[in-house]
Write a protein that holds these residues in place. Structure first.
Motif, PDB file in Angstrom:
ATOM      1  N   GLU A 188      43.259  40.398  39.019  1.00  0.00           N
ATOM      2  CA  GLU A 188      42.160  41.309  38.728  1.00  0.00           C
ATOM      3  C   GLU A 188      42.184  41.734  37.268  1.00  0.00           C
ATOM      4  O   GLU A 188      41.142  41.844  36.616  1.00  0.00           O
ATOM      5  N   GLN A 191      41.111  38.647  35.036  1.00  0.00           N
ATOM      6  CA  GLN A 191      39.684  38.382  35.014  1.00  0.00           C
ATOM      7  C   GLN A 191      38.932  39.457  34.238  1.00  0.00           C
ATOM      8  O   GLN A 191      37.934  39.172  33.577  1.00  0.00           O
ATOM      9  N   THR A 192      39.422  40.691  34.261  1.00  0.00           N
ATOM     10  CA  THR A 192      38.791  41.756  33.486  1.00  0.00           C
ATOM     11  C   THR A 192      38.937  41.500  31.998  1.00  0.00           C
ATOM     12  O   THR A 192      37.984  41.658  31.222  1.00  0.00           O
ATOM     13  N   SER A 195      36.666  38.345  31.172  1.00  0.00           N
ATOM     14  CA  SER A 195      35.243  38.650  31.248  1.00  0.00           C
ATOM     15  C   SER A 195      34.807  39.516  30.070  1.00  0.00           C
ATOM     16  O   SER A 195      33.761  39.273  29.456  1.00  0.00           O
ATOM     17  N   GLN A 216      32.906  40.172  37.578  1.00  0.00           N
ATOM     18  CA  GLN A 216      33.799  39.603  38.582  1.00  0.00           C
ATOM     19  C   GLN A 216      33.741  38.080  38.479  1.00  0.00           C
ATOM     20  O   GLN A 216      32.705  37.482  38.756  1.00  0.00           O
TER      21      GLN A 216
END
Length: 219
Positions: A188, A191-192, A195, A216
């Motif tokens: 998590e 990916q944050t 992104s 996401q």
């Protein structure tokens, strides 16, 4: 379409250049602190200050050094320049280190969190026509693909990004590839970071077609 070949010597120079800038200079302590401060600002700009803080805290904090070679605007300028010079037979592209955070924990362990970007070795059409690539890259929308690289401490993102002023076909023939590598963050967090990095760079490049990078990346 055949794979493009990365110019390895240039990629190494980017990383070594960052080390000289922020951590291994022969300059004064004041110069090193100034370089480190600018590098931290660049990392916060690309990855988000709060995201960086949480990532560093999650691996135990400790002694920290931020290392970068290019300021945010300089990274976008370098990528734009390559896109403007692109042609269909262009096989050489550089990978740039946008942020490198080096951490040392109290027990002597060392960790690195790094975000890199460059024009991709693959086109969307080539990737989707080859099953071995298609099964790795997951399509998020018409302009964005993610490769979670399960079992690895990294994640990659491909974005169809047309650069204003680049030759016709560049948007389809030269996707933008970004990666975040880390010492084993929760997916998590990874990916944050990725992104946020991608959305920041897409905005700075002014990508035509308005590609939308989801917050996401994993389904």
């Amino acid at each position: 379409m055949a794979k493009r070949v990365l110019r390895a010597s240039m990629m190494t120079g980017v990383v070594l250049g960052g080390l000289v800038l922020a951590g291994c200079s022969d300059g004064s302590d004041s110069e090193r602190k100034t370089a480190d401060s600018k590098s931290r600002q660049a990392c916060a700009h690309f990855l988000g200050a709060e995201n960086v803080r949480k990532a560093v805290d999650s691996v135990g904090g400790g002694e920290e050094a931020a290392l970068t070679r290019l300021a945010p605007g300089d990274l976008a300028a370098a990528l734009s320049r390559e896109a403007e010079e692109w042609s269909e037979d262009d096989l050489l592209h550089n990978e740039y280190s946008a942020c490198r955070i080096q951490l040392r924990s109290g027990d002597g362990g060392a960790f690195v969190i790094e975000a890199t970007a460059g024009w991709s070795m693959l086109t969307f059409d080539f990737m989707m026509s080859k099953p071995k690539y298609g099964k790795n890259w997951q399509r998020l929308n018409d302009q964005v693909f993610v490769w979670p690289e399960d079992g690895q401490s990294r994640m990659r993102l491909l974005v169809e990004c047309g650069v204003p002023g680049a030759p016709s076909g560049q948007q389809e023939g030269l996707p933008l590839e970004m990666m975040v590598a880390d010492p084993g963050l929760a997916v998590e967090q990874r990916q944050t970071l990725l992104s946020t990095f991608a959305r920041t760079l897409v905005e700075e490049l002014g990508c035509t077609g308005d590609p939308v990078v989801p917050a996401q990346l994993l389904r």
